[in-house]
Design an enzyme around this catalytic site. Sequence first.
Site, PDB file in Angstrom:
ATOM      1  N   ASN A   1      -2.317  -0.818  -4.003  1.00  0.00           N
ATOM      2  CA  ASN A   1      -2.744   0.574  -3.951  1.00  0.00           C
ATOM      3  C   ASN A   1      -1.605   1.555  -4.247  1.00  0.00           C
ATOM      4  OD1 ASN A   1      -4.717   2.599  -3.393  1.00  0.00           O
ATOM      5  ND2 ASN A   1      -3.729   2.905  -1.400  1.00  0.00           N
ATOM      6  N   TYR A   2      -0.367   1.086  -4.115  1.00  0.00           N
ATOM      7  CA  TYR A   2       0.797   1.970  -4.311  1.00  0.00           C
ATOM      8  C   TYR A   2       1.477   1.764  -5.668  1.00  0.00           C
ATOM      9  CZ  TYR A   2       0.061   2.686   0.616  1.00  0.00           C
ATOM     10  OH  TYR A   2      -0.521   2.996   1.813  1.00  0.00           O
ATOM     11  N   ALA A   3       0.981   0.806  -6.448  1.00  0.00           N
ATOM     12  CA  ALA A   3       1.639   0.505  -7.731  1.00  0.00           C
ATOM     13  C   ALA A   3       1.582   1.742  -8.620  1.00  0.00           C
ATOM     14  CB  ALA A   3       0.972  -0.678  -8.402  1.00  0.00           C
TER      15      ALA A   3
ATOM     16  N   ARG B   1      15.733  -4.765 -14.329  1.00  0.00           N
ATOM     17  CA  ARG B   1      15.931  -4.164 -13.010  1.00  0.00           C
ATOM     18  C   ARG B   1      17.137  -4.668 -12.241  1.00  0.00           C
ATOM     19  NH1 ARG B   1       9.928  -3.890 -10.730  1.00  0.00           N
ATOM     20  NH2 ARG B   1       9.485  -2.230 -12.220  1.00  0.00           N
TER      21      ARG B   1
ATOM     22  N   GLU C   1       8.950   0.320 -19.926  1.00  0.00           N
ATOM     23  CA  GLU C   1       9.757   0.156 -18.718  1.00  0.00           C
ATOM     24  C   GLU C   1      10.921  -0.767 -19.054  1.00  0.00           C
ATOM     25  OE1 GLU C   1       7.716  -0.296 -14.871  1.00  0.00           O
ATOM     26  OE2 GLU C   1       5.855   0.098 -15.934  1.00  0.00           O
TER      27      GLU C   1
ATOM     28  N   HIS D   1      12.038  -4.540  -3.309  1.00  0.00           N
ATOM     29  CA  HIS D   1      10.786  -4.168  -3.980  1.00  0.00           C
ATOM     30  C   HIS D   1       9.826  -5.345  -4.141  1.00  0.00           C
ATOM     31  CE1 HIS D   1       8.250  -1.787  -6.580  1.00  0.00           C
ATOM     32  NE2 HIS D   1       8.360  -2.662  -7.575  1.00  0.00           N
TER      33      HIS D   1
ATOM     34  N   SER E   1      -6.562  -8.145   0.705  1.00  0.00           N
ATOM     35  CA  SER E   1      -7.471  -7.338  -0.112  1.00  0.00           C
ATOM     36  C   SER E   1      -6.718  -6.496  -1.140  1.00  0.00           C
ATOM     37  CB  SER E   1      -8.334  -6.447   0.782  1.00  0.00           C
ATOM     38  OG  SER E   1      -7.504  -5.599   1.559  1.00  0.00           O
TER      39      SER E   1
ATOM     40  N   ARG F   1      11.836 -10.417 -11.982  1.00  0.00           N
ATOM     41  CA  ARG F   1      10.563 -10.093 -12.635  1.00  0.00           C
ATOM     42  C   ARG F   1      10.702  -8.959 -13.644  1.00  0.00           C
ATOM     43  NH1 ARG F   1       6.613  -6.171 -11.450  1.00  0.00           N
ATOM     44  NH2 ARG F   1       7.466  -5.731  -9.385  1.00  0.00           N
TER      45      ARG F   1
ATOM     46  N   HIS G   1      14.358  -2.539  -6.503  1.00  0.00           N
ATOM     47  CA  HIS G   1      14.014  -1.526  -7.515  1.00  0.00           C
ATOM     48  C   HIS G   1      15.148  -0.510  -7.556  1.00  0.00           C
ATOM     49  CE1 HIS G   1      11.907   1.451  -9.840  1.00  0.00           C
ATOM     50  NE2 HIS G   1      10.881   0.632  -9.994  1.00  0.00           N
TER      51      HIS G   1
HETATM   52  P1  FAD Z   1      -1.027  -6.828  -1.940  1.00  0.00           P
HETATM   53  O1  FAD Z   1      -1.572  -5.896  -2.930  1.00  0.00           O
HETATM   54  O2  FAD Z   1       0.179  -6.515  -1.229  1.00  0.00           O
HETATM   55  O3  FAD Z   1      -2.175  -7.251  -0.960  1.00  0.00           O
HETATM   56  C1  FAD Z   1      -1.907  -8.058   0.161  1.00  0.00           C
HETATM   57  C2  FAD Z   1      -3.071  -7.968   1.111  1.00  0.00           C
HETATM   58  O4  FAD Z   1      -2.940  -8.942   2.153  1.00  0.00           O
HETATM   59  C3  FAD Z   1      -3.183  -6.628   1.827  1.00  0.00           C
HETATM   60  O5  FAD Z   1      -4.546  -6.273   1.861  1.00  0.00           O
HETATM   61  C4  FAD Z   1      -2.691  -6.929   3.235  1.00  0.00           C
HETATM   62  O6  FAD Z   1      -3.216  -6.073   4.212  1.00  0.00           O
HETATM   63  C5  FAD Z   1      -3.215  -8.344   3.400  1.00  0.00           C
HETATM   64  N1  FAD Z   1      -2.515  -9.119   4.421  1.00  0.00           N
HETATM   65  C6  FAD Z   1      -1.190  -9.427   4.482  1.00  0.00           C
HETATM   66  N2  FAD Z   1      -0.942 -10.171   5.584  1.00  0.00           N
HETATM   67  C7  FAD Z   1      -2.127 -10.344   6.219  1.00  0.00           C
HETATM   68  C8  FAD Z   1      -2.510 -10.993   7.415  1.00  0.00           C
HETATM   69  N3  FAD Z   1      -1.628 -11.609   8.227  1.00  0.00           N
HETATM   70  N4  FAD Z   1      -3.807 -10.976   7.776  1.00  0.00           N
HETATM   71  C9  FAD Z   1      -4.720 -10.333   7.016  1.00  0.00           C
HETATM   72  N5  FAD Z   1      -4.405  -9.678   5.884  1.00  0.00           N
HETATM   73  C10 FAD Z   1      -3.132  -9.690   5.493  1.00  0.00           C
HETATM   74  N6  FAD Z   1       3.652  -4.117  -9.983  1.00  0.00           N
HETATM   75  C11 FAD Z   1       3.283  -3.913 -11.261  1.00  0.00           C
HETATM   76  O7  FAD Z   1       2.969  -4.859 -11.988  1.00  0.00           O
HETATM   77  N7  FAD Z   1       3.227  -2.651 -11.742  1.00  0.00           N
HETATM   78  C12 FAD Z   1       3.549  -1.559 -11.003  1.00  0.00           C
HETATM   79  O8  FAD Z   1       3.458  -0.424 -11.480  1.00  0.00           O
HETATM   80  C13 FAD Z   1       3.974  -1.760  -9.672  1.00  0.00           C
HETATM   81  N8  FAD Z   1       4.342  -0.703  -8.888  1.00  0.00           N
HETATM   82  C14 FAD Z   1       4.655  -0.935  -7.576  1.00  0.00           C
HETATM   83  C15 FAD Z   1       4.949   0.157  -6.751  1.00  0.00           C
HETATM   84  C16 FAD Z   1       5.194  -0.038  -5.407  1.00  0.00           C
HETATM   85  C17 FAD Z   1       5.516   1.150  -4.524  1.00  0.00           C
HETATM   86  C18 FAD Z   1       5.170  -1.350  -4.876  1.00  0.00           C
HETATM   87  C19 FAD Z   1       5.432  -1.581  -3.423  1.00  0.00           C
HETATM   88  C20 FAD Z   1       4.899  -2.436  -5.688  1.00  0.00           C
HETATM   89  C21 FAD Z   1       4.639  -2.246  -7.045  1.00  0.00           C
HETATM   90  N9  FAD Z   1       4.341  -3.311  -7.884  1.00  0.00           N
HETATM   91  C22 FAD Z   1       3.985  -3.080  -9.182  1.00  0.00           C
HETATM   92  C23 FAD Z   1       4.189  -4.659  -7.344  1.00  0.00           C
HETATM   93  C24 FAD Z   1       2.701  -4.950  -7.126  1.00  0.00           C
HETATM   94  O9  FAD Z   1       2.077  -3.785  -6.644  1.00  0.00           O
HETATM   95  C25 FAD Z   1       2.464  -6.070  -6.134  1.00  0.00           C
HETATM   96  O10 FAD Z   1       3.277  -7.176  -6.424  1.00  0.00           O
HETATM   97  C26 FAD Z   1       1.000  -6.509  -6.220  1.00  0.00           C
HETATM   98  O11 FAD Z   1       0.165  -5.390  -5.996  1.00  0.00           O
HETATM   99  C27 FAD Z   1       0.726  -7.582  -5.202  1.00  0.00           C
HETATM  100  O12 FAD Z   1      -0.664  -7.807  -5.144  1.00  0.00           O
HETATM  101  P2  FAD Z   1      -1.224  -8.852  -4.107  1.00  0.00           P
HETATM  102  O13 FAD Z   1      -2.699  -8.803  -4.215  1.00  0.00           O
HETATM  103  O14 FAD Z   1      -0.546 -10.146  -4.299  1.00  0.00           O
HETATM  104  O15 FAD Z   1      -0.739  -8.286  -2.691  1.00  0.00           O
HETATM  105  C1  SIN Z   2       7.394   1.052 -11.098  1.00  0.00           C
HETATM  106  O1  SIN Z   2       6.465   1.807 -11.343  1.00  0.00           O
HETATM  107  O2  SIN Z   2       8.578   1.321 -11.331  1.00  0.00           O
HETATM  108  C2  SIN Z   2       7.095  -0.281 -10.494  1.00  0.00           C
HETATM  109  C3  SIN Z   2       6.730  -1.214 -11.558  1.00  0.00           C
HETATM  110  C4  SIN Z   2       6.815  -2.633 -11.095  1.00  0.00           C
HETATM  111  O3  SIN Z   2       7.110  -2.920  -9.942  1.00  0.00           O
HETATM  112  O4  SIN Z   2       6.607  -3.501 -11.954  1.00  0.00           O
END
Ligand code: FAD
Ligand code: SIN
Length: 474
Positions: free
Chosen positions: A42-44, A265, A111, A321, A11, A356, A225
Amino acid sequence: MKQFDFIVIGSGISGLNFALNASKKGKVLIVTKKKIIEAATNYAQGGIAAVLGKIDNYEKHINDTMKAGAFHNNKRAVEYMVKNGPKEIQKLLDLGVPFEKNKSELELTKEGGHSTRRVAFVGDRTGHSIEKALINAVKKDPQIEVWEDTFAIDLLVRNDRCYGIEVLKNNRTLQLFSSAVILATGGLGQAYKHTTNPRISTGDGLAMAIRAGAKTQDLEFIQFHPTALDIPRKKRFLLTEALRGEGAKLVNEKGERFIDELKSRDIVARAIYNQKEQIYLDISHKDSKYLRKRFAHVYKELKKHGFDLTKQKIPVSPAAHYVCGGVKVNLKGETSIKNLYAFGEVACTGVHGANRLASNSLLEAIVFSHRIAHEIKKKKSPKYPNFSKISFKNQPSNLKSKIKKIMWKHAGISRTTQGLKNGLRQLQALNNKFSHVQKNISSLEARNLLNISIQIIKSAIKRKQSLGCHYLSE
Ligand code: FAD
Ligand code: SIN
């Protein structure tokens, strides 16, 4: 038998955006292992990149992405992502994401690796605003069902065809069937001792795909990171790259700069690693009122640890990261297993190459989840075969912390061929010892971390020369 048109695991931005677009075609079930909001998305912090500024163009964004990726990228995928970026930002605006604006124009930040200002943002909690807007829309959609606290254990695959998933819910295992299963499970930072990733990022989707025999690609490219808060025994909280985009400097103990802070990075993280002393991020020269507003979340979090961003330099070091590789997919999100799709961080479209470009992750996730929802067809239910259920066995272990230490030491920022081989041997020894799983999420996650870590090291051993995030010191 529980049957759905589309089963989505995850999600975050990928899973939610796919569900919103696919629900026009059929019933969607989203399973997610914690509460719906719990996702890396949610933490991006920094933001989402796209060609939005007057002096920017597609060619520049494509070039920056390829250059950051050491030209290991799939150019067709990069072009598709970049050219569809602005449309997707508009859709997020339509969903109510309050990107910062200056009058009617979007404000853009910078960035590392970007040749111009290109990153749309909401303060320093961009991901939270996107996640909230998508959740609100999902909750209003009667075609989408969400099962929280539901852990996907494995894919139900027979003869390279996926029929559904097995889940753990309320301490019971259940088999759910569908003619299309979508992996949107995010990343795997928890394989490392130090990571910016939340606890949920344990590579579950990748591990399930590997166990089912799906092809993977580019797993050796783990991005570190450069600037996570470095306090002993504390989680490495991210200090967004946008701080450097807005003027923060990296300095050593003597207060000297040693790198252009806006290089990509992989380069900046290695430069910090090579200093072999405590490094600091310093933005205290900027106006304090501006900093408190622009970086409110980081400011508050640092205050909890006794640091004042507006007055002092902050100790930082790199942390795992992002995984640039993943389950191999084509541009339609199809994996090597029929009826199994993947996108977002769990997948490898080849967009990111060997490293990336900042803020291209949210962009990739939103562009490809939309495309796949558009391409996917609701199929007639096949005749579902019988699958035996997973068997559990009690087995005490502190497997997770052992894996994290091995990966940090042997498959980190700077690697050696001998170190990688040692790491693999140690992981395989753990694999022989811990071949069973207990009926709890932590044990299932540990098995996943072990499976993916072995695969990451095997991929790293195969790549004999340094490239992007894969750096061999000897
Ligand atoms: P996620 O958002 O990680 O969602 C994965 C989902 O799968 C979660 O709901 C999890 O609970 C669920 N899940 C996992 N395993 C299972 C399981 N076995 N069963 C059921 N559910 C499961 N990227 C940017 O482009 N810009 C930014 O500013 C940025 N900042 C970041 C800051 C932080 C602190 C971090 C950690 C990452 C950041 N990134 C950023 C990277 C980016 O946030 C992620 O790559 C992106 O949000 C991934 O999205 P997703 O939907 O693929 O996965
Ligand atoms: C950050 O805010 O530095 C994270 C950005 C990213 O992972 O692309």
